[in-house]
Design an enzyme around this catalytic site. Structure first.
Site, mmCIF file in Angstrom:
data_model
loop_
_atom_site.group_PDB
_atom_site.id
_atom_site.type_symbol
_atom_site.label_atom_id
_atom_site.label_comp_id
_atom_site.label_asym_id
_atom_site.label_seq_id
_atom_site.Cartn_x
_atom_site.Cartn_y
_atom_site.Cartn_z
ATOM 1 N N PHE A 1 -16.367 -0.897 29.153
ATOM 2 C CA PHE A 1 -16.168 -1.985 30.118
ATOM 3 C C PHE A 1 -15.668 -3.201 29.329
ATOM 4 O O PHE A 1 -16.216 -4.288 29.383
ATOM 5 C CB PHE A 1 -17.443 -2.289 30.912
ATOM 6 C CG PHE A 1 -17.130 -2.738 32.318
ATOM 7 C CD1 PHE A 1 -16.539 -1.867 33.221
ATOM 8 C CD2 PHE A 1 -17.380 -4.042 32.733
ATOM 9 C CE1 PHE A 1 -16.211 -2.280 34.512
ATOM 10 C CE2 PHE A 1 -17.051 -4.465 34.016
ATOM 11 C CZ PHE A 1 -16.475 -3.576 34.909
ATOM 12 N N GLY B 1 -13.808 -10.339 24.686
ATOM 13 C CA GLY B 1 -14.578 -10.330 23.435
ATOM 14 C C GLY B 1 -14.279 -9.064 22.637
ATOM 15 O O GLY B 1 -14.028 -9.118 21.429
ATOM 16 N N HIS B 2 -14.279 -7.916 23.333
ATOM 17 C CA HIS B 2 -13.945 -6.663 22.652
ATOM 18 C C HIS B 2 -12.489 -6.688 22.173
ATOM 19 O O HIS B 2 -12.179 -6.236 21.058
ATOM 20 C CB HIS B 2 -14.107 -5.469 23.600
ATOM 21 C CG HIS B 2 -15.511 -5.244 24.078
ATOM 22 N ND1 HIS B 2 -15.879 -5.406 25.394
ATOM 23 C CD2 HIS B 2 -16.622 -4.860 23.422
ATOM 24 C CE1 HIS B 2 -17.160 -5.120 25.524
ATOM 25 N NE2 HIS B 2 -17.642 -4.792 24.349
ATOM 26 N N GLN C 1 -30.566 3.432 23.153
ATOM 27 C CA GLN C 1 -30.876 2.010 23.006
ATOM 28 C C GLN C 1 -31.333 1.365 24.317
ATOM 29 O O GLN C 1 -31.508 0.155 24.383
ATOM 30 C CB GLN C 1 -29.703 1.244 22.380
ATOM 31 C CG GLN C 1 -28.455 1.130 23.234
ATOM 32 C CD GLN C 1 -27.285 0.562 22.432
ATOM 33 O OE1 GLN C 1 -26.682 1.247 21.615
ATOM 34 N NE2 GLN C 1 -26.965 -0.710 22.633
ATOM 35 N N GLU D 1 -20.678 -11.542 17.193
ATOM 36 C CA GLU D 1 -21.848 -12.359 16.843
ATOM 37 C C GLU D 1 -22.744 -12.598 18.048
ATOM 38 O O GLU D 1 -23.864 -13.075 17.896
ATOM 39 C CB GLU D 1 -21.396 -13.715 16.273
ATOM 40 C CG GLU D 1 -20.869 -13.629 14.868
ATOM 41 C CD GLU D 1 -20.539 -14.989 14.301
ATOM 42 O OE1 GLU D 1 -20.640 -16.006 15.031
ATOM 43 O OE2 GLU D 1 -20.164 -15.056 13.118
ATOM 44 N N ASP E 1 -24.337 -10.535 19.726
ATOM 45 C CA ASP E 1 -25.550 -9.763 19.451
ATOM 46 C C ASP E 1 -25.961 -10.065 18.006
ATOM 47 O O ASP E 1 -25.786 -9.244 17.104
ATOM 48 C CB ASP E 1 -25.284 -8.269 19.662
ATOM 49 C CG ASP E 1 -24.990 -7.968 21.121
ATOM 50 O OD1 ASP E 1 -25.922 -8.017 21.919
ATOM 51 O OD2 ASP E 1 -23.821 -7.729 21.449
ATOM 52 N N VAL F 1 -16.805 -14.783 22.039
ATOM 53 C CA VAL F 1 -15.756 -15.302 22.932
ATOM 54 C C VAL F 1 -16.437 -15.758 24.218
ATOM 55 O O VAL F 1 -17.299 -15.057 24.753
ATOM 56 C CB VAL F 1 -14.696 -14.217 23.226
ATOM 57 C CG1 VAL F 1 -13.638 -14.749 24.191
ATOM 58 C CG2 VAL F 1 -14.042 -13.766 21.921
ATOM 59 N N SER G 1 -19.701 -10.861 28.301
ATOM 60 C CA SER G 1 -20.570 -9.689 28.178
ATOM 61 C C SER G 1 -20.222 -8.735 29.303
ATOM 62 O O SER G 1 -19.915 -9.181 30.421
ATOM 63 C CB SER G 1 -22.034 -10.120 28.307
ATOM 64 O OG SER G 1 -22.856 -9.009 28.603
ATOM 65 N N SER G 2 -20.279 -7.433 29.015
ATOM 66 C CA SER G 2 -20.018 -6.466 30.084
ATOM 67 C C SER G 2 -21.027 -6.643 31.215
ATOM 68 O O SER G 2 -20.720 -6.421 32.384
ATOM 69 C CB SER G 2 -20.112 -5.035 29.535
ATOM 70 O OG SER G 2 -19.229 -4.895 28.443
HETATM 71 O O1 PAF Z 1 -22.950 -3.828 20.970
HETATM 72 C C1 PAF Z 1 -22.820 -2.756 21.579
HETATM 73 O O2 PAF Z 1 -21.998 -2.622 22.477
HETATM 74 C C2 PAF Z 1 -23.710 -1.588 21.206
HETATM 75 O O3 PAF Z 1 -24.997 -1.998 20.889
HETATM 76 C C3 PAF Z 1 -23.108 -0.718 20.091
HETATM 77 C C4 PAF Z 1 -22.987 -1.482 18.779
HETATM 78 C C5 PAF Z 1 -21.740 -0.211 20.514
HETATM 79 C C6 PAF Z 1 -24.016 0.480 19.829
HETATM 80 O O4 PAF Z 1 -24.162 1.265 20.966
#
Ligand code: PAF
Length: 301
Positions: free
Chosen positions: A35, A39-40, A64, A151, A153, A179, A188-189
């Site tokens: 998504f 930022g990505h 996670q 950053e 996260d 961003v 953020s997604s």
């Molecule tokens: O930041 C994220 O999107 C996730 O925590 C990651 C680093 C892709 C690990 O699943």
């Protein structure tokens, strides 16, 4: 621009990378849960500028998420992710299924002690073990020259840096500044869970962090008084606060009067819910002065 190649299994990924490896090309990895947003795209563009070939992984990593969290609802749109990744300069997109990353009988997980259980880790037990485990799997599969993390996260970046240093990984971990939307909201997604109106409300988080920065710039040096400036701004919206801390480089909360050195390294971190959507954000206490991106690899914690 060459077409983006999408691969779905670890074997396909390895064979797609074999030629680049034979030629000794540099490889950048941008791990994501998809998504993709600006930022990505910024991470991908940075990787594409610094490496001969960029791999983007798109995998909503189940380990996670706690059972009560949003794994099933997490937004997904592979076709759009492919477009964003290609336009930002990626050559390969890795989109495995959970059974590819966690085959039947899998029994190994990675835990970065200490760092993983503080702050965000205390609110989300097991979260960073899931992150460290999947990131190490991705690093082992891709063996990138560099891996790029936002950053936003902040603690995740610290955990990954610590793991890379502890396990002598042959990958440079690169942290990339957050961003933000024009309102100041960190991209953020998960922002997609909020209506446009609620996203505007969510900008209160960055305003609160900036209020703490302004209080410090105005001469306040006491950690509690500084944080009080942030709390006052957060009270303007219905924020269900999880934490607002000033952290040192080892992610321990700072208290009392800050020395200039402590202030220069201090990171302001926030987590809370707005209309049941969990938001996180962080900023340096002193804009532009932060020299360290999380704990120094190799430094005692
Ligand atoms: O930041 C994220 O999107 C996730 O925590 C990651 C680093 C892709 C690990 O699943």
């Amino acid at each position: 621009m060459p077409a983006l190649q999408t691969v779905t299994t670890p074997a396909e990924l390895r064979s797609a990378l074999a030629e680049a490896r034979r030629q000794g090309q540099s490889v950048g990895l941008v791990p994501t849960m998809g998504f993709l947003h600006e930022g990505h795209a910024t991470l991908i563009r940075r990787s594409a500028a610094e490496n001969a070939l960029t791999v983007v992984s798109v995998f909503v990593n189940p380990t996670q998420f706690a059972p009560t969290e949003d794994l099933a609802a997490y937004p997904r749109d592979l076709a759009r992710d492919q477009t964003v990744a290609q336009e930002a300069g990626a050559a390969l997109l890795f989109h495995p299924q959970p059974q590819d990353m966690y085959p039947p009988g899998h029994a190994t997980s990675v835990s970065v002690a200490g760092l993983s259980t503080r702050v965000e880790g205390a609110s989300r037990p097991g979260h960073f073990d899931g992150v460290a485990t999947v990131v190490l799997k991705l690093l082992n599969l891709v063996q990138p020259t560099r891996a790029y993390f936002g950053e936003k996260d902040w603690q995740q970046l610290a955990v990954v840096r610590r793991m890379a240093a502890d396990l002598f990984l042959n990958t440079e971990v690169v942290g990339v500044p957050t961003v933000r939307a024009q309102s100041g909201l960190a991209l953020s997604s998960r922002n997609s869970y909020l209506s446009a109106e609620r996203q505007a409300q969510a900008a209160v988080v960055s305003r609160a962090l900036r209020a703490v920065q302004a209080a410090y710039a105005g001469g306040e040096q006491d950690a509690q008084a500084l944080l009080a400036a942030g709390h006052a701004v957060l009270a303007q919206e219905p924020v269900d606060l999880d934490y607002l801390h000033l952290l040192d480089a080892e992610l321990q909360p700072l208290q009392g009067q800050l020395t200039p050195q402590q202030a220069a390294q201090a990171r302001l971190v926030f987590a809370g819910r707005l209309h049941a959507v969990r938001l996180i954000d962080n900023m340096p206490l002193v804009p532009g002065e932060q020299v360290q991106q999380g704990p120094t690899p190799g430094a005692p914690l």
